[in-house]
Design a protein around this motif. Sequence first.
Motif, mmCIF file in Angstrom:
data_model
loop_
_atom_site.group_PDB
_atom_site.id
_atom_site.type_symbol
_atom_site.label_atom_id
_atom_site.label_comp_id
_atom_site.label_asym_id
_atom_site.label_seq_id
_atom_site.Cartn_x
_atom_site.Cartn_y
_atom_site.Cartn_z
ATOM 1 N N GLU A 166 -18.287 -48.804 -36.270
ATOM 2 C CA GLU A 166 -17.306 -48.399 -37.275
ATOM 3 C C GLU A 166 -17.905 -48.347 -38.672
ATOM 4 O OE1 GLU A 166 -14.087 -51.144 -36.926
ATOM 5 O OE2 GLU A 166 -13.157 -50.060 -35.252
ATOM 6 N N GLY A 167 -19.178 -48.734 -38.782
ATOM 7 C CA GLY A 167 -19.840 -48.687 -40.076
ATOM 8 C C GLY A 167 -19.624 -49.927 -40.920
ATOM 9 N N ARG A 168 -19.178 -51.011 -40.298
ATOM 10 C CA ARG A 168 -18.933 -52.246 -41.049
ATOM 11 C C ARG A 168 -20.249 -52.886 -41.485
ATOM 12 N NH1 ARG A 168 -13.963 -54.675 -39.795
ATOM 13 N NH2 ARG A 168 -12.506 -53.128 -38.961
ATOM 14 N N THR A 169 -20.249 -53.481 -42.664
ATOM 15 C CA THR A 169 -21.401 -54.240 -43.132
ATOM 16 C C THR A 169 -21.381 -55.628 -42.505
ATOM 17 O OG1 THR A 169 -20.229 -55.173 -45.030
ATOM 18 C CG2 THR A 169 -21.298 -53.023 -45.339
ATOM 19 N N ASN A 170 -22.499 -56.352 -42.644
ATOM 20 C CA ASN A 170 -22.541 -57.722 -42.116
ATOM 21 C C ASN A 170 -21.462 -58.589 -42.749
ATOM 22 O OD1 ASN A 170 -24.689 -56.968 -40.565
ATOM 23 N ND2 ASN A 170 -26.208 -58.241 -41.596
ATOM 24 N N LYS A 171 -21.231 -58.396 -44.044
ATOM 25 C CA LYS A 171 -20.208 -59.190 -44.735
ATOM 26 C C LYS A 171 -18.825 -58.887 -44.170
ATOM 27 C CE LYS A 171 -20.576 -60.020 -49.095
ATOM 28 N NZ LYS A 171 -20.618 -59.908 -50.590
ATOM 29 N N GLU A 172 -18.542 -57.602 -43.940
ATOM 30 C CA GLU A 172 -17.235 -57.223 -43.395
ATOM 31 C C GLU A 172 -17.061 -57.745 -41.972
ATOM 32 O OE1 GLU A 172 -16.558 -53.025 -45.848
ATOM 33 O OE2 GLU A 172 -17.672 -53.039 -43.957
ATOM 34 N N ILE A 173 -18.145 -57.695 -41.194
ATOM 35 C CA ILE A 173 -18.078 -58.208 -39.822
ATOM 36 C C ILE A 173 -17.846 -59.713 -39.825
ATOM 37 C CG2 ILE A 173 -19.411 -58.577 -37.701
ATOM 38 C CD1 ILE A 173 -20.802 -55.907 -38.259
#
Length: 235
Positions: free
Chosen positions: A179-186
Amino acid sequence: MVSSVNASESIISVLVAESCAMSCELMAAALERNGSGLAVVASATDTSEVINSYVTAAPDICIVGANLKDGVSSGFKATRELRSQSSDARVILLLDVEQPQTVVDAFRAGAVGVFSREEPFEVLCKSILKVHEGQFWIINRQIQYLVDSLKDSPPAITDAKGTQLLTKREQGLVHLVAEGRTNKEISRELNLSEHTVRNYLFRIFNKLGTSNRLELALYAINHGQTMREGTGDRS
């Protein structure tokens, strides 16, 4: 049909597969005139010829048209069969018309590059060089096609026997990466530290033999099966 060019005289040997002999000859002549050190060592017009020519000539790169003599989309079939027989085969699929699903299908068939005939010929030569260096050839809009495909149908990544290779947690993380999430968002989504997310990613990369998010997405497309109810129950 094998061209008169000797593979030993060039850096990169190429197999060309098109729907007819004339198209193969025109493509071969254009590639060899380009001056990028390409030698066309074999050509083919149907799936069986692709397989036989690959075994005989052992080319570095295969350029395969989407539609060969044995039918519409037979280039996808040829790519799948070639990759099933030799995981080292590096195929660039030539699409007459680039559409999101055909791009996804091309990578799912095992192509390491997708090229639209609407693009300049010089770009095809560049794609051959990059694939020969061990890279994938995929442009930004095609990456988006893959991301959208993974969003719509998150895959259960399996081996040849259908055994799932990732745990439920790892599978969920692959979905978020798609989904294109960054590590922080994950980390926020899964209530994990960023350090733990990185560790999960490294573990997934090691399991699948990938080294970055793009390779992970391509692996998921190529080796994934659409997740069904109950898939991924492993912890």
